[in-house]
Write a protein that holds these residues in place. Structure first.
Motif, PDB file in Angstrom:
ATOM      1  N   UNK A   1      40.652  61.605  33.838  1.00 34.15           N
ATOM      2  CA  UNK A   1      40.591  60.920  35.127  1.00 34.15           C
ATOM      3  C   UNK A   1      41.671  61.485  36.046  1.00 34.15           C
ATOM      4  N   UNK A   2      41.533  61.174  37.325  1.00 28.78           N
ATOM      5  CA  UNK A   2      42.527  61.588  38.306  1.00 28.78           C
ATOM      6  C   UNK A   2      42.261  60.896  39.622  1.00 28.78           C
ATOM      7  N   UNK A   3      43.237  60.927  40.490  1.00 27.87           N
ATOM      8  CA  UNK A   3      43.039  60.380  41.825  1.00 27.87           C
ATOM      9  C   UNK A   3      41.916  61.143  42.526  1.00 27.87           C
ATOM     10  N   UNK A   4      41.195  60.506  43.441  1.00 28.60           N
ATOM     11  CA  UNK A   4      40.080  61.188  44.110  1.00 28.60           C
ATOM     12  C   UNK A   4      40.466  62.531  44.713  1.00 28.60           C
ATOM     13  N   UNK A   5      41.660  62.626  45.332  1.00 31.84           N
ATOM     14  CA  UNK A   5      42.048  63.894  45.925  1.00 31.84           C
ATOM     15  C   UNK A   5      42.350  64.940  44.860  1.00 31.84           C
ATOM     16  N   UNK A   6      42.840  64.495  43.698  1.00 35.87           N
ATOM     17  CA  UNK A   6      43.083  65.432  42.598  1.00 35.87           C
ATOM     18  C   UNK A   6      41.775  66.007  42.086  1.00 35.87           C
ATOM     19  N   UNK A   7      40.799  65.150  41.865  1.00 32.76           N
ATOM     20  CA  UNK A   7      39.495  65.616  41.381  1.00 32.76           C
ATOM     21  C   UNK A   7      38.848  66.526  42.417  1.00 32.76           C
ATOM     22  N   UNK A   8      38.935  66.164  43.681  1.00 31.03           N
ATOM     23  CA  UNK A   8      38.354  67.000  44.737  1.00 31.03           C
ATOM     24  C   UNK A   8      39.005  68.374  44.763  1.00 31.03           C
ATOM     25  N   UNK A   9      40.312  68.403  44.588  1.00 33.68           N
ATOM     26  CA  UNK A   9      41.015  69.692  44.592  1.00 33.68           C
ATOM     27  C   UNK A   9      40.595  70.553  43.399  1.00 33.68           C
TER      28      UNK A   9
END
Length: 223
Positions: free
Chosen positions: A148-156
């Motif tokens: 899992x990760x923060x939305x911006x982390x996953x997007x990056x």
């Protein structure tokens, strides 16, 4: 001969298998201990699977402070290839060498099975012997493997092509976007939840699909 260090933490289970995979790939495996203060001149490092320090606090949280990890973090920053498998992936995230976190499987049970993967990124030190989109099968065994990760982390990670592998078929642990493994921006550090070291020869396991992770590192080091 290329020398690949495999770190043993208290509670490591798959360090012997990782050393065997390194040997079958054509390198010299070097046993490293969690309390070591240097890497012994190795060319690459593998953090193996298991339950380092009994998985107290959370998986990898104590191992991150092992003396050897200061050396691993510094070497990774200099470009040394580092592979974290299962618990090793958790340690890489706890050490901030990789973003995100691994949490308890969404079904709250341990999973152990042969798992299909699709290789997404072949430009890392640990995947260049595969082809983009190649489908492989390696064993998977974890209780806290949900990435899992923060939305911006996953997007990056998605935008930068840093997802190394995805699960095929039913998602085994609830990982976001079916992510089975990721890389850092430089491509030298890879975390993978499934176990390629258990698929390096036809005699044991589902085949030899996992050997490419280890031969890739050798080719990266001599390129």
């Amino acid at each position: 001969m290329t020398r690949v260090g495999v770190v043993t933490f208290p509670g490591s289970l798959d360090d012997g298998d990782a050393r065997r995979a390194v040997r079958l790939a054509g390198a010299e495996p070097v046993a490293l201990w969690h309390g070591d203060h240097d890497l012994g001149g190795v060319d690459a490092v593998v953090l193996p699977g298991g339950f380092s320090y009994g998985d107290y606090l959370r998986c990898g949280a104590i191992a991150r402070f092992a003396p050897i990890m200061d050396e691993v973090v510094a070497a990774a920053g200099r470009g040394m290839p580092v592979l974290g498998i299962c618990n090793g992936f958790q340690i890489l995230c706890e050490s901030h060498l990789l973003p995100g976190a691994l949490i308890r499987n969404d079904h709250r049970t341990f999973v152990c099975r042969d798992q299909g993967l699709r290789i997404e990124n072949v430009d890392t030190a640990w995947t260049r012997d595969y082809s983009a989109g190649q489908e492989i099968v390696v064993p998977l065994k974890n209780g806290e493997g949900g990435f899992v990760g923060a939305p911006d982390t996953i997007a990056r990670l998605e935008d930068e092509g840093r997802v190394v592998a995805r699960y095929l078929g039913s998602n085994p642990n609830g990982s976001v976007h079916d992510i089975a493994g990721i890389t850092n921006a430089a491509g030298n550090v890879v975390g993978l939840m499934p176990h390629p070291e258990h698929a390096v020869e036809d005699l044991c396991g589902p085949g030899a699909d996992g050997l490419g992770f280890f031969t890739s590192a050798l080719r990266s080091l001599v390129a």
